[in-house]
Design an enzyme around this catalytic site. Structure first.
Site, PDB file in Angstrom:
ATOM      1  N   LYS A 256      39.983   7.238  29.015  1.00 31.14           N
ATOM      2  CA  LYS A 256      39.332   7.783  28.006  1.00 31.14           C
ATOM      3  C   LYS A 256      39.809   9.328  27.522  1.00 31.14           C
ATOM      4  O   LYS A 256      40.206   9.979  26.514  1.00 31.14           O
ATOM      5  CB  LYS A 256      37.546   7.973  28.053  1.00 31.14           C
ATOM      6  CG  LYS A 256      37.448   6.724  28.291  1.00 31.14           C
ATOM      7  CD  LYS A 256      35.439   6.767  28.030  1.00 31.14           C
ATOM      8  CE  LYS A 256      34.853   5.675  28.110  1.00 31.14           C
ATOM      9  NZ  LYS A 256      34.827   4.812  27.030  1.00 31.14           N
TER      10      LYS A 256
ATOM     11  N   GLU B 250       0.281 -10.529  -3.855  1.00 23.15           N
ATOM     12  CA  GLU B 250      -1.122 -10.799  -3.751  1.00 23.15           C
ATOM     13  C   GLU B 250      -1.555 -11.502  -4.937  1.00 23.15           C
ATOM     14  O   GLU B 250      -2.224 -12.137  -5.479  1.00 23.15           O
ATOM     15  CB  GLU B 250      -2.042 -10.635  -2.815  1.00 23.15           C
ATOM     16  CG  GLU B 250      -1.205 -10.668  -1.686  1.00 23.15           C
ATOM     17  CD  GLU B 250      -1.953 -10.089  -0.068  1.00 23.15           C
ATOM     18  OE1 GLU B 250      -2.656  -8.635   0.111  1.00 23.15           O
ATOM     19  OE2 GLU B 250      -3.024 -10.551   0.616  1.00 23.15           O
TER      20      GLU B 250
ATOM     21  N   GLU C 131      35.687   1.760  30.923  1.00 24.19           N
ATOM     22  CA  GLU C 131      34.949   2.719  30.656  1.00 24.19           C
ATOM     23  C   GLU C 131      35.244   3.428  31.976  1.00 24.19           C
ATOM     24  O   GLU C 131      35.119   3.518  33.911  1.00 24.19           O
ATOM     25  CB  GLU C 131      32.970   2.606  31.501  1.00 24.19           C
ATOM     26  CG  GLU C 131      32.089   2.962  32.083  1.00 24.19           C
ATOM     27  CD  GLU C 131      31.452   4.316  30.811  1.00 24.19           C
ATOM     28  OE1 GLU C 131      32.199   3.822  29.456  1.00 24.19           O
ATOM     29  OE2 GLU C 131      30.613   4.018  30.847  1.00 24.19           O
TER      30      GLU C 131
ATOM     31  N   GLY D  33       0.547  -6.540  -1.070  1.00 27.13           N
ATOM     32  CA  GLY D  33      -0.556  -6.427  -2.050  1.00 27.13           C
ATOM     33  C   GLY D  33      -0.077  -6.973  -3.328  1.00 27.13           C
ATOM     34  O   GLY D  33      -0.244  -8.367  -4.143  1.00 27.13           O
TER      35      GLY D  33
ATOM     36  N   VAL E  77      36.680   2.102  24.217  1.00 27.07           N
ATOM     37  CA  VAL E  77      38.072   1.789  25.637  1.00 27.07           C
ATOM     38  C   VAL E  77      37.289   1.284  27.126  1.00 27.07           C
ATOM     39  O   VAL E  77      36.552   2.085  27.445  1.00 27.07           O
ATOM     40  CB  VAL E  77      39.344   3.086  25.615  1.00 27.07           C
ATOM     41  CG1 VAL E  77      40.323   2.496  24.469  1.00 27.07           C
ATOM     42  CG2 VAL E  77      39.638   4.351  26.460  1.00 27.07           C
TER      43      VAL E  77
ATOM     44  N   MET F  78      33.675  -4.274  22.149  1.00 25.96           N
ATOM     45  CA  MET F  78      32.522  -2.767  21.834  1.00 25.96           C
ATOM     46  C   MET F  78      33.221  -3.025  20.400  1.00 25.96           C
ATOM     47  O   MET F  78      32.377  -2.631  19.383  1.00 25.96           O
ATOM     48  CB  MET F  78      32.139  -2.469  22.599  1.00 25.96           C
ATOM     49  CG  MET F  78      30.854  -2.719  23.713  1.00 25.96           C
ATOM     50  SD  MET F  78      29.351  -3.277  22.932  1.00 25.96           S
ATOM     51  CE  MET F  78      28.351  -1.931  22.145  1.00 25.96           C
TER      52      MET F  78
ATOM     53  N   ASP G 197      44.613  -0.936  19.747  1.00 28.87           N
ATOM     54  CA  ASP G 197      44.475  -1.245  21.310  1.00 28.87           C
ATOM     55  C   ASP G 197      45.729  -1.104  21.905  1.00 28.87           C
ATOM     56  O   ASP G 197      46.688  -0.758  21.272  1.00 28.87           O
ATOM     57  CB  ASP G 197      43.899  -2.555  20.825  1.00 28.87           C
ATOM     58  CG  ASP G 197      43.397  -2.969  22.436  1.00 28.87           C
ATOM     59  OD1 ASP G 197      43.665  -2.893  23.802  1.00 28.87           O
ATOM     60  OD2 ASP G 197      41.815  -2.945  22.412  1.00 28.87           O
TER      61      ASP G 197
ATOM     62  N   ALA H 115       1.156  -1.309   0.141  1.00 31.05           N
ATOM     63  CA  ALA H 115       0.270  -0.336   0.059  1.00 31.05           C
ATOM     64  C   ALA H 115       0.892   1.186  -0.388  1.00 31.05           C
ATOM     65  O   ALA H 115       1.929   1.068   0.667  1.00 31.05           O
ATOM     66  CB  ALA H 115      -0.516   0.010   1.347  1.00 31.05           C
TER      67      ALA H 115
ATOM     68  N   SER I  49      28.158   3.888  27.705  1.00 35.81           N
ATOM     69  CA  SER I  49      27.607   3.778  28.242  1.00 35.81           C
ATOM     70  C   SER I  49      27.100   5.207  29.196  1.00 35.81           C
ATOM     71  O   SER I  49      25.442   4.958  29.188  1.00 35.81           O
ATOM     72  CB  SER I  49      27.612   2.686  28.515  1.00 35.81           C
ATOM     73  OG  SER I  49      28.426   1.712  28.985  1.00 35.81           O
TER      74      SER I  49
ATOM     75  N   GLU J  20       2.917  -7.852   5.895  1.00 39.07           N
ATOM     76  CA  GLU J  20       1.976  -7.203   6.281  1.00 39.07           C
ATOM     77  C   GLU J  20       2.126  -7.708   8.473  1.00 39.07           C
ATOM     78  O   GLU J  20       1.290  -7.089   9.712  1.00 39.07           O
ATOM     79  CB  GLU J  20       0.570  -7.653   6.649  1.00 39.07           C
ATOM     80  CG  GLU J  20       0.733  -7.629   4.849  1.00 39.07           C
ATOM     81  CD  GLU J  20       0.771  -7.741   3.592  1.00 39.07           C
ATOM     82  OE1 GLU J  20       1.546  -9.335   3.791  1.00 39.07           O
ATOM     83  OE2 GLU J  20       0.110  -7.500   2.371  1.00 39.07           O
TER      84      GLU J  20
END
Ligand code: NAD
Length: 720
Positions: free
Chosen positions: A417, A123, A412, A120, A410, A334, A353, A70, A439, A145
């Site tokens: 950081k 269909e 937390e 559709g 790196v 991560m 790293d 649609a 985070s 759907e």
């Protein structure tokens, strides 16, 4: 050859007794169903059915794809339009009727499927007497759907099982799975697959065989027709549907109306003639359109998802960043995932790293994921090698030269950081962006270590990175619009969906997600039995119940975040009823959660059971709440917090709030997200229910000022 109606959605070309109906909607990249296109198709069909010179019909498309479902306007109406059953009864079914006319019109019709056919579009092809598709791997067929809370309402639930059998049709109908044309051929959904250039010739060749224009289920008025693999009365099929319904209820707790409606369409519709089956399908389709859950799902999972995915909130006037080289600092859980997701998208990655060995280990993660996909046949060895070749593991900051954006992932720790930020900035150009994957640490604070805070931003990925579709982008006080726009471009370039949040404690997702777990723990301290808490949690439609989730996140981690919040904010720290429980379990009982096999649950291998010691620490109260109240508390506490985030202007649009909730922490998808949930209930009713909860359980349930205003005015978060 004759040709007519060029400004119509469907062109007709007649040649040698074959009429080709070519879908080619003017001014659109895709063919879609709307009132105009259905009317045009209907008129074109009438004309060729009445034309005695026409002995066969081909339906195809002049666009890259065949026909999508649609159009956006019709979808909006379905999601947010008025829910009037009488009006719906009149408006629904237009396409069904045209397709039935095509099927019983007396002339053979073949669908020449030149591109993807969804909803559709498929269909329509199913209603034809024969289906030929191209062999291109880009072409997919499907009935999506169900994933939007709807059902294929133009005969899909009736024709597909009659064609291929009940069981093989279920992945299409109930799971909305998409299939390539070869797979579709193997399942009998299409009858032939040919190279693109031979498609129309193959369609003409089929018509030249003088095929019958009658479906098996219409012969002798359907007498003697048997559904492949056995009809609905057949023992195995009826047992499968019976068990299937029970399994569905177990899995979804009845939260999703569409799969049940689809099962009912199949179970009831296959007992009767196709015409009666189509009526049954229509009634279930209308029942879904009237169900607010379906409207909310269509709104969030389709309309909002599209808006957010297309970066509706991207600052204007900034050149698009097409990333070519990205840096990732920290090759741990991560960082390795971010490097993999980026390289998979065709972008070079420098993965840095502390030493070469750790960087190499981070790259090895990509190698192991890729090897699995090669083994499963999803990638070739050459493709795997190409992705791996894009990742340069290193311990040397000089390798970052030329990176447009660097993601820091790196430990937390603020000091680490800060050191890393300074090292990055010394190695790259002044235009490069630094995005922290922190985070919990506020971005504005981290940006203090930066000499270019306008280029500093938060890029909060979720774990496991390659599977989680959301990235929460956090703007610090000094982050520039250009940095935001380009960061959004990067997230989009790696196939993920960004939402934007202003800097604040817990940002958006962690802040709201935390309330769910905390509420579960609060219930425990009130003497609600853990099994009730957990079962109610499952019944809300959240992916995990709150106590099991707390174990998975890690009780120790949650405890230390709580301590850090208290240390940072002192008396201003929000009341946190879970902290004493975490202290008891972590500090006194040495129960850290899943990580040491002891938390709210005891873990043994793959099985787990609620820890029996909980009832001694938190004795069950004599009177237990009913399950509905527990469910409400677990969902409403999140909805209210999400509402606060929105009212505080931290996340700009309801669309981002809802999409972020569903993609970020799996907020109950049937609701369409926390703000859609409030719309479903209605602000006035929601406020009234929250007042009751606030009186009984505390201020965290107090409705916001904004909600009270909405309750008074009847306003909604979403309207048409
Ligand atoms: P991790 O411990 O798995 O990885 C961190 C990596 O950083 C290690 O490989 C480590 O050697 C490296 N590292 C440490 N100091 C470094 C330095 N000075 N220079 C270069 N590399 C250094 O941690 P993780 O789970 O990947 O988390 C990384 C960041 O992502 C943290 O800020 C975390 O809060 C955040 N985060 C984690 C998750 C999660 O689910 N784990 C989710 C979202 C965000």
């Amino acid at each position: 050859m004759s040709e007519q109606n060029t400004d119509k959605c469907v062109r007709v070309e007649v040649s040698d007794g074959v009429a080709t109906l070519i879908w080619d909607m003017p001014g659109r990249a895709q063919n879609v169903f709307n009132r105009a296109s259905i009317t045009d198709f209907d008129a074109a069909l009438d004309a060729v059915l009445a034309d005695e010179a026409v002995t066969g019909i081909i339906v195809t498309s002049a666009k890259k794809d065949f026909i999508a479902g649609a159009d956006l306007e019709s979808v909006k109406q379905m999601a947010l339009g008025p829910k009037d059953p009488v009006a719906l009864n009149e408006s629904v079914g237009a396409l069904t009727n045209v397709l039935r006319k095509l099927e019983v019109g007396g002339k053979p019709v073949v669908a020449a499927i030149n591109g993807t056919a969804m909803g559709g579009g498929l269909e329509l092809a199913l209603a034809c007497h024969h289906r030929i598709a191209t062999d291109e791997s880009r072409v997919k067929l499907g009935l999506p759907e169900v994933s939007l809370g709807l059902l294929p309402g133009a005969g899909g639930t009736q024709r597909l099982p009659r064609m291929i059998g009940v069981k093989p049709s279920l992945p299409w109908l109930m799971e909305g799975k998409r299939f390539g044309t070869q797979e579709s051929l193997a399942m009998g959904v299409v009858d032939a697959v040919v190279p693109a250039e031979g498609l129309l010739d193959a369609a003409r060749a089929w018509l030249a065989t003088g095929p019958a224009a009658e479906r098996a289920w219409d012969k002798n008025r359907g007498r003697g027709f048997v559904v492949p693999g056995g009809g609905i009365e057949e023992k195995q099929t009826s047992q499968m549907l019976m068990v299937g319904t029970a399994m569905l209820m177990d899995k979804t707790h009845g939260n999703f109306p569409a799969p049940l409606a689809i099962m009912s369409c199949v179970a009831e519709g296959l007992r009767v003639s196709l015409d009666e089956g189509l009526q049954i399908e229509k009634r279930y389709f209308i029942s879904l359109l009237l169900d607010p859950r379906s409207g909310a799902m269509v709104n969030t999972l389709f309309l909002s998802m599209q808006k957010v995915g297309k970066l509706a909130g991207r600052p204007a006037g900034v050149d698009k960043l097409v990333p070519t080289k990205i840096g990732v600092i920290g090759a741990g859980l991560m960082g390795a995932g971010i490097a993999y997701s980026t390289a998979k998208s065709g972008i070079d990655v420098v993965l840095l790293d502390l030493d070469q060995a750790r960087a190499d280990t981070g790259k090895a993660y990509s190698a192991s994921r890729l090897a699995k996909s090669v083994k499963k046949g999803r990638r070739t060895q050459a493709q795997m090698d190409a992705v791996l070749a894009r990742i340069t593991p290193t311990a040397d900051y000089a390798d970052l030269d030329g990176c447009e954006l660097i993601v820091e992932a790196v430990f937390e720790n603020r000091d680490i950081k800060a050191t890393v930020t300074r090292s990055i900035e010394a190695a790259v150009s002044g235009a490069a962006i630094v995005g922290s994957n922190t985070s919990t640490l506020p971005i504005t604070g981290l940006a203090q270590a930066s000499s270019r805070p306008a280029n500093f931003i938060g890029l909060h990925f979720f774990s496991p990175v390659e599977r989680m579709p959301l990235v929460e982008i956090i703007t610090g006080e000094q982050t520039s619009a250009e940095t935001l726009a380009k960061s959004m471009d990067y997230v989009q370039a790696i196939g993920k969906t960004p939402i934007v949040c202003k800097d604040s404690r817990g940002f958006y997702t962690s802040r709201v997600f935390g309330t769910y777990v905390t509420e579960g723990v609060s219930l425990l301290t009130e003497g609600v039995v853990p099994a009730l808490i957990e079962n109610a949690g499952k019944a809300t439609g959240m992916p995990m119940p709150p106590l099991a989730l707390a174990d998975a996140v890690g009780l120790k981690l949650m405890y230390s975040v709580g301590l850090a919040t208290k240390a940072d904010l002192g008396d201003a720290a929000p009341d946190n009823p879970s902290q004493p429980v975490l202290e008891e379990l972590v500090a006194k009982q040495d129960r850290h959660g899943k990580s040491n096999d002891k938390g709210f649950y005891d873990y043994e291998g793959r099985s787990k059971r609620l820890w029996s010691g909980l009832s001694e620490l938190y004795p069950p109260a004599a009177a237990q709440p009913d399950v509905e109240t527990v469910k409400r508390r677990l969902l409403y506490v999140q909805a209210l917090e999400a509402c606060r985030v929105y009212e505080q202007g931290l996340v700009a649009t309801p669309a981002e709030v809802d999409v972020g909730a569903i993609l970020g922490w799996g907020f109950a998808a049937w609701s369409g997200g926390p703000l859609s949930l409030i719309d479903q209930i209605g602000a006035a009713e929601f406020v009234a229910r929250c007042e009751v909860l606030a009186a009984a359980h505390g201020e965290r349930f107090a409705p916001t000022d904004g909600l009270r205003k909405m309750a008074a005015s009847g306003a909604r978060f979403y309207s048409i």
